[in-house]
Design an enzyme around this catalytic site. Sequence first.
Site, short mmCIF file in Angstrom:
data_model
loop_
_atom_site.label_atom_id
_atom_site.label_comp_id
_atom_site.label_asym_id
_atom_site.label_seq_id
_atom_site.Cartn_x
_atom_site.Cartn_y
_atom_site.Cartn_z
N ASP A 265 0.87 -1.17 0.00
CA ASP A 265 0.00 0.00 0.00
C ASP A 265 0.92 1.23 0.00
O ASP A 265 2.12 1.11 0.22
CB ASP A 265 -0.88 -0.03 1.25
CG ASP A 265 -1.64 1.26 1.47
OD1 ASP A 265 -2.38 1.67 0.57
OD2 ASP A 265 -1.46 1.85 2.55
N ASP B 179 -0.21 5.23 0.91
CA ASP B 179 -0.48 6.21 1.97
C ASP B 179 -0.60 5.52 3.32
O ASP B 179 -1.43 4.63 3.50
CB ASP B 179 -1.77 6.97 1.67
CG ASP B 179 -1.67 7.81 0.40
OD1 ASP B 179 -0.73 8.61 0.31
OD2 ASP B 179 -2.53 7.64 -0.50
#
Length: 224
Positions: free
Chosen positions: A7, A9
């Site tokens: 991922d 953020d």
Amino acid sequence: MKLVIFDVDGTLVDSQATILGAMTAAFASLDMPAPDRAAILSIVGLSLDQAMFRLVPERPLEERDALVAGYRNAYSTHRAQTGAAAGSPLYPGALEVIETLAARDDVLLGIATGKSRRGLTALLDDHGLAKHFVTTQVADDHPSKPHPSMILTALAESGCEAGDAVMIGDTSYDMEMARNAGVTGIGVGWGYHAPAELAATTPHLLDDFAALPGALEQIWKVTA
């Protein structure tokens, strides 16, 4: 080959200041009070339409669409003014671990993020990371997390099997997406969902980036 999917953020970069600012600006553009910090950070990782629905489910679709447009405009303006890397610095140890894993002959790296293609490209280019990732999946092309589409496409593009892949993220959406795709989820404790929340979705939790290579070896040893 092993596939390590990240991922972005809250996992690779700390973009919370930019996200909070853009969300506040989006609500201000419609003369609406912005949700509090905890509420905004709780939806990071979701596609924007789903994020706005969770934040203001009582608002009509037209207003939520306007909020999405306002957020995108504010985020893009901030990125143009400061640069993507300045607004989203890498977490300590992230660069070293990415470079270490990318140098291995038996490991491929990928991304599965709720960011747009434009936003991800700008971020990777500014940080000099684009060369390390063989597959990058973004919100433009998939249903929102926790739907497994991003991971399934990453597996197909890399030629890896689900049993040889891991998903690393900071939210329960990431861990649920990993489970839905049949891959191992690894939660990180420095992001936007509390470690206790992640613990309910995965037994694999990290306190810092330096622990990732060792965790991967343990997981791959078990699944070998």
